[in-house]
Design a protein around this motif. Structure first.
Motif, short mmCIF file in Angstrom:
data_model
loop_
_atom_site.label_atom_id
_atom_site.label_comp_id
_atom_site.label_asym_id
_atom_site.label_seq_id
_atom_site.Cartn_x
_atom_site.Cartn_y
_atom_site.Cartn_z
N ASP A 76 37.46 -8.65 -5.44
CA ASP A 76 36.28 -9.41 -5.40
C ASP A 76 35.58 -10.06 -6.57
O ASP A 76 34.68 -10.09 -7.04
N GLU A 77 36.65 -10.77 -6.92
CA GLU A 77 36.65 -11.78 -8.05
C GLU A 77 35.65 -13.32 -7.62
O GLU A 77 34.82 -13.69 -8.76
N ASP A 78 35.84 -12.81 -6.98
CA ASP A 78 34.84 -14.68 -6.24
C ASP A 78 33.60 -13.93 -5.96
O ASP A 78 32.91 -15.03 -5.84
N VAL A 79 33.12 -12.38 -5.75
CA VAL A 79 31.60 -11.84 -5.79
C VAL A 79 31.36 -11.86 -7.14
O VAL A 79 30.47 -12.51 -7.52
N LEU A 80 32.50 -11.82 -8.59
CA LEU A 80 31.50 -11.80 -9.37
C LEU A 80 31.30 -13.04 -9.92
O LEU A 80 30.53 -12.54 -10.55
N ASP A 81 32.02 -13.85 -9.51
CA ASP A 81 31.86 -15.70 -9.94
C ASP A 81 31.24 -16.00 -9.65
O ASP A 81 29.60 -16.57 -10.05
N TYR A 82 30.64 -15.84 -8.00
CA TYR A 82 29.43 -15.55 -7.25
C TYR A 82 28.69 -15.53 -7.88
O TYR A 82 27.15 -16.17 -8.55
N CYS A 83 28.36 -13.92 -8.84
CA CYS A 83 27.00 -14.16 -8.89
C CYS A 83 26.50 -14.62 -9.77
O CYS A 83 25.49 -14.05 -10.54
N GLU A 84 27.70 -14.07 -11.39
CA GLU A 84 27.94 -14.94 -12.46
C GLU A 84 27.07 -16.44 -12.31
O GLU A 84 26.71 -16.93 -12.90
N ARG A 85 27.72 -17.24 -11.13
CA ARG A 85 26.74 -18.59 -11.21
C ARG A 85 25.36 -18.52 -10.47
O ARG A 85 24.85 -19.39 -11.61
N GLU A 86 25.52 -17.65 -9.65
CA GLU A 86 23.84 -17.61 -9.64
C GLU A 86 22.78 -16.11 -10.43
O GLU A 86 21.40 -15.99 -10.25
N GLY A 87 23.26 -15.87 -11.10
CA GLY A 87 22.85 -14.72 -11.95
C GLY A 87 22.34 -13.70 -11.25
O GLY A 87 21.24 -13.10 -11.93
N ILE A 88 23.39 -13.16 -10.71
CA ILE A 88 23.00 -11.69 -9.84
C ILE A 88 23.35 -10.56 -10.93
O ILE A 88 25.11 -11.61 -11.16
N ALA A 89 23.04 -9.34 -11.40
CA ALA A 89 24.02 -8.82 -12.08
C ALA A 89 24.26 -7.79 -11.21
O ALA A 89 24.62 -8.48 -9.71
N PHE A 90 25.82 -8.12 -11.33
CA PHE A 90 27.26 -7.42 -10.93
C PHE A 90 27.21 -6.04 -11.71
O PHE A 90 27.69 -5.66 -13.20
N ILE A 91 27.35 -4.36 -10.48
CA ILE A 91 27.17 -3.27 -11.16
C ILE A 91 28.83 -2.86 -10.10
O ILE A 91 29.02 -2.39 -9.05
N PRO A 92 29.77 -2.51 -11.15
CA PRO A 92 30.86 -2.79 -10.45
C PRO A 92 31.15 -0.54 -10.62
O PRO A 92 30.53 0.01 -11.72
N TRP A 93 30.93 -0.18 -9.53
CA TRP A 93 31.28 0.92 -9.19
C TRP A 93 32.87 1.19 -9.37
O TRP A 93 33.83 0.72 -8.40
N LEU A 94 33.23 2.56 -10.10
CA LEU A 94 34.30 2.66 -10.45
C LEU A 94 34.98 2.57 -11.85
O LEU A 94 36.33 1.83 -11.01
N PRO A 95 34.14 2.38 -12.63
CA PRO A 95 34.33 0.97 -13.60
C PRO A 95 35.74 1.64 -13.98
O PRO A 95 36.20 0.70 -14.89
N VAL A 96 35.89 2.96 -15.02
CA VAL A 96 36.94 3.43 -15.02
C VAL A 96 37.76 3.64 -14.02
O VAL A 96 37.97 4.65 -13.59
#
Length: 278
Positions: free
Chosen positions: A186-206
């Motif tokens: 979901d790199e595209d989702v993360l990049d979109y959130c960064e552009r739009e100032g939306i917090a990105f909360i990764p589940w299963l981060p480790v």
């Protein structure tokens, strides 16, 4: 590296949170075997400076929210507890999207009761239900917002296209998708959130698996920093984007303390790039 993130323009939290799924019983079902230990774990998270805790009505179901309230209410002024609805638990083994508007409204009311709150600062749609018109699901959130029952709204496990459709009807302040060092679909989702100032909360981060073995880039960087491989995985996420808000969960105070300490690790750009080969 920025230590905090502001959600919805008015809620500032530290960028390493705590996921409260694993304070429940086996299979995220019922109470834990040792309730006092679970309560102590949650209190220790706040003592360590955690200001963002993520839970859901389906964790237990209801158990996680009840334990958080028992451990922490009345809550510190700087603590944000985010919850989710839209994922039903008809049995221990089942997780089924359920987005009927009357169900979402009922679950929000139950979360308010269990958490002992008058308003949910962040209410997230756990899954979009493909059997229910999306407009109806978002309409339930809008109604809750208009009634003052929820302050901000977020989504979980969505695509960029889905976020954009939802944002036509309601402000989206967070997105919670599967993402970690070795699962970056979901790199595209993360990049979109960064552009739009939306917090990105990764589940299963480790994530576990071969990358966490005693050899390879992750082990090398961990040795260089005098850290654990789990800590480096979390540090990598924090380095990846300023909108990243990892929520590692655990049932162990020792692991909790290890996870929180990852916020103090600083990767070089070379180490960050090397870890991309994991």
């Amino acid at each position: 590296m920025r230590e905090t993130i502001t959600i919805g323009k008015d809620l500032t939290v530290r960028r390493l949170g705590f996921g409260a799924m694993r304070i429940t019983g086996p299979d995220v079902w019922g109470p834990p075997a040792d309730v006092p230990a679970a309560l102590a774990l949650v209190r220790r998270a706040v003592e360590l400076g955690v200001t963002f805790i993520d839970t859901a009505d389906s964790y237990g179901p209801g158990t996680s929210e009840e334990l958080l309230a028992e451990a922490l209410h009345p809550y510190p002024d700087n603590l944000l507890i985010a919850t989710k609805a839209g994922q039903s638990r008809p049995s221990r083994a089942e997780w089924i999207p359920l987005g009927r508007p009357e169900y979402l409204r009922q679950q929000a009311e139950l979360s308010l009761r269990r958490l002992r709150l008058d308003c949910l600062d962040l209410f997230q749609l756990h899954r979009i239900d493909p059997k229910v018109p999306l407009a109806d699901q978002i309409g339930a959130a809008r109604q809750l917002q208009d009634e003052g029952k929820i302050r901000h709204f977020g989504l979980s496990q969505v695509s960029v296209a889905e976020i954009e459709v939802v944002r036509e009807h309601i402000e989206v302040v967070s997105v919670q998708n599967l993402y970690n060092l070795t699962r970056r679909d979901d790199e595209d989702v993360l990049d979109y959130c960064e552009r739009e100032g939306i917090a990105f909360i990764p589940w299963l981060p480790v994530a576990g698996g071969g990358h966490a073995s005693a050899t390879g880039p992750l082990a090398e960087v961990a040795a260089e920093l005098g850290a654990t491989r789990a800590q480096v995985s979390l540090a990598w996420l924090l380095h990846r984007s300023p909108v990243m808000l990892p929520i590692p969960g655990t049932s162990s105070i020792a692991h909790l303390e290890e996870n929180v300490a990852a916020a103090d690790l600083c990767l070089t750009d070379e180490q960050f790039e090397r870890l991309l080969r994991c």
